[in-house]
Design a protein around this motif. Structure first.
Motif, PDB file in Angstrom:
ATOM      1  N   PRO A   1     -15.732  66.392  47.511  1.00 12.43           N
ATOM      2  CA  PRO A   1     -14.327  66.603  47.903  1.00 12.43           C
ATOM      3  C   PRO A   1     -13.354  66.470  46.720  1.00 12.43           C
ATOM      4  O   PRO A   1     -12.395  67.235  46.610  1.00 12.43           O
TER       5      PRO A   1
ATOM      6  N   ARG B   1     -13.324  69.631  44.751  1.00 13.94           N
ATOM      7  CA  ARG B   1     -12.533  70.670  45.433  1.00 13.94           C
ATOM      8  C   ARG B   1     -11.045  70.471  45.169  1.00 13.94           C
ATOM      9  O   ARG B   1     -10.321  71.413  44.877  1.00 13.94           O
ATOM     10  N   TRP B   2     -10.582  69.231  45.281  1.00 20.80           N
ATOM     11  CA  TRP B   2      -9.170  68.942  45.045  1.00 20.80           C
ATOM     12  C   TRP B   2      -8.794  69.176  43.592  1.00 20.80           C
ATOM     13  O   TRP B   2      -7.694  69.656  43.297  1.00 20.80           O
TER      14      TRP B   2
ATOM     15  N   GLY C   1     -17.145  75.367  48.955  1.00 21.89           N
ATOM     16  CA  GLY C   1     -17.706  74.073  48.640  1.00 21.89           C
ATOM     17  C   GLY C   1     -18.853  74.139  47.640  1.00 21.89           C
ATOM     18  O   GLY C   1     -19.581  73.181  47.440  1.00 21.89           O
TER      19      GLY C   1
END
Length: 157
Positions: A10, A13-14, A71
């Motif tokens: 995650p 991704r950010w 992802g």
């Protein structure tokens, strides 16, 4: 426990989306120079030069968006390759035409941080453009090669 390096965390991704924010700031920086007619862009900065400057910035949004949605790294690699190609071609053209006057680079910055970038000259600007051409020429085929080898490996399993 073995992790799949192809799958993004995650935070990765950010981080990709933060890249888009940084590129939007860069886009705004140059657009403001153009709008305010600061002198950073010379009379040689026409439509083709705008495409060469702004095009790669806009193309660069696609890879982090593809990674954030999927992802995974590999679906974004064709977009990364497109970014490298547009960066190399745009930078090559801008290095040839060189429609900039770096004496005005800091004109749109707050006074407190102008000194950080005030040392950048036209010669340094040219070297940055040449470096971007070299980066694009090297990383385009590497990115395409990685895309196909990762794809082949995934289909074999």
């Amino acid at each position: 426990m073995k992790t799949d390096r192809e799958v993004l965390t995650p935070s990765q991704r950010w981080a990709g989306l933060a890249t888009i924010v940084a590129m939007l700031v860069l886009l705004g920086f140059f657009a403001f120079h153009q709008w305010a007619n600061t002198g950073f862009f010379t009379a040689a900065f026409g439509s083709l030069e705008m495409l060469a400057l702004y095009g790669p910035i806009l193309v660069s949004f696609a890879a982090p968006i593809a990674r954030a949605i999927s992802g995974r790294h590999n679906p974004a690699r064709p977009f990364e390759a497109a970014t490298y190609v547009s960066l190399a071609l745009g930078s090559l053209w801008l290095a040839i035409v060189f429609p900039f006057n770096f004496a005005h680079l800091t004109d749109v910055m707050p006074g407190a941080i102008r000194f950080v970038f005030s040392w950048i000259t036209n010669d340094i600007g040219r070297w940055v453009l040449i470096l971007q051409v070299i980066i694009g020429v090297i990383f385009t085929p590497l990115t395409i090669f990685t895309f196909f080898t990762t794809r082949r490996r995934a289909s074999a399993t």
